[in-house]
Enzyme design. Structure first.
Site, mmCIF file in Angstrom:
data_model
loop_
_atom_site.group_PDB
_atom_site.id
_atom_site.type_symbol
_atom_site.label_atom_id
_atom_site.label_comp_id
_atom_site.label_asym_id
_atom_site.label_seq_id
_atom_site.Cartn_x
_atom_site.Cartn_y
_atom_site.Cartn_z
ATOM 1 N N HIS A 96 -4.382 0.355 3.189
ATOM 2 C CA HIS A 96 -3.012 0.357 3.697
ATOM 3 C C HIS A 96 -2.905 -0.259 5.084
ATOM 4 O O HIS A 96 -3.781 -0.100 5.925
ATOM 5 C CB HIS A 96 -2.456 1.782 3.722
ATOM 6 C CG HIS A 96 -3.253 2.723 4.592
ATOM 7 N ND1 HIS A 96 -3.032 2.870 5.941
ATOM 8 C CD2 HIS A 96 -4.270 3.563 4.301
ATOM 9 C CE1 HIS A 96 -3.859 3.768 6.445
ATOM 10 N NE2 HIS A 96 -4.633 4.193 5.458
ATOM 11 N N ASP A 97 -1.824 -1.009 5.299
ATOM 12 C CA ASP A 97 -1.447 -1.568 6.595
ATOM 13 C C ASP A 97 -2.391 -2.658 7.102
ATOM 14 O O ASP A 97 -2.319 -3.038 8.273
ATOM 15 C CB ASP A 97 -1.318 -0.465 7.666
ATOM 16 C CG ASP A 97 -0.307 0.596 7.273
ATOM 17 O OD1 ASP A 97 0.885 0.283 7.256
ATOM 18 O OD2 ASP A 97 -0.719 1.734 6.958
ATOM 19 N N GLY A 123 -7.995 1.229 6.671
ATOM 20 C CA GLY A 123 -6.608 0.952 6.989
ATOM 21 C C GLY A 123 -6.436 0.237 8.317
ATOM 22 O O GLY A 123 -7.267 0.358 9.219
#
Length: 268
Positions: A119-120, A137
């Site tokens: 994520h991200d 992340g």
């Protein structure tokens, strides 16, 4: 061209000349731009945009919920750039509200089999990520960087533009643009000379960048003082200036500065 076994949710936007192969699933908020191809058994979900001409191979998943215990189903995003290839068994998770809210992969990238993009993460254009690479992340990877097979990138680490990470390397700190790092706990081993040559640099330019790199990372004295001195000595070189700007704005893990050996690379 949509195979009858594929499942396309109502609301999905499908561009012209898109090919969706057997047993693919496409979620209601997904946008597939013109010329996208899902080969087979591909799952795309969430608020996800796949850029024109991108190709996703069997058993990859894009835009599914992140592996973050703080995630509570927020409407975050995933973006894949044009002409990027996502090979078999890759997993790319959507962003989180505690991060940028979006996971991004740029144009003309190649993610080889079994890569995990958490994520991200923010991956630039023209990046090559080899088989079995895992990244935590919020990792950032600059344009035209190369990451070798089975490397592991710690969360929040930044890999600079044009850098190279050797295979099987664990990367706990930021990697300066155009540098080459390698090792179980990655160490600086020199410049990504091959990558710089491919940008069309002359031998004289390569020599200047190599001299600046050796001064910054293997010269005498305190690192911060060497960086300041390098600005005056080599700052007129655009590539060195980019390296120095990156160093001047470190992430939360700081810059990787440990040198495996003297940087004695040839410009030939």
């Amino acid at each position: 061209m949509i195979h009858p076994s594929a499942i396309i949710a109502a609301g999905a936007v499908i561009g012209a000349d898109v090919k969706i192969g057997p047993f693919c699933t496409v979620g209601a908020q997904v946008v597939l731009e013109d010329g996208v191809e899902l080969v087979s058994h591909v799952a795309v979900d969430g608020k996800t945009r796949i850029g024109a001409g991108a190709k996703l191979f069997p058993f990859c998943t894009v835009g599914l919920a992140p592996q973050d215990l703080k995630y509570k189903g927020e409407d975050t995003e995933t973006s894949i750039g044009p002409r990027t290839q996502i090979r078999e068994h890759c997993s790319i998770h959507r962003g989180t509200v505690t991060g940028a809210g979006i996971t991004k992969i740029g144009a003309d990238c190649l993610l080889m089999a079994v890569v995990h993009v958490a994520h991200d993460c923010d991956i630039g254009d023209g990046v090559v990520i080899s088989n079995n690479v895992v990244m935590g992340g919020h990792v950032e990877v600059g344009s035209r960087a190369v990451i070798g097979g089975a490397a592991a990138i710690l969360q929040f680490v930044r890999i600079g533009a044009g850098a190279m990470v050797g295979g099987l390397s664990g990367v706990p700190n930021d990697v300066t643009p155009y540098c080459f790092v390698f090792g179980p706990r990655a160490q600086m081993v020199g410049l990504n000379i091959v990558g710089l040559r491919r940008r069309g640099l002359s031998k004289a330019q390569l020599h200047e960048i190599r001299a600046a790199h050796k001064f910054i990372f293997a010269g005498p004295g305190v690192f911060a003082e060497r960086v300041a001195a390098a600005r005056g000595e080599y700052g007129g070189n655009a590539y060195v200036a980019e390296m120095l700007d990156f160093i001047a704005n470190p992430g939360r893990h700081g810059i990787l500065t440990n040198v495996a050996r003297a940087t004695g690379q040839s410009d030939e």
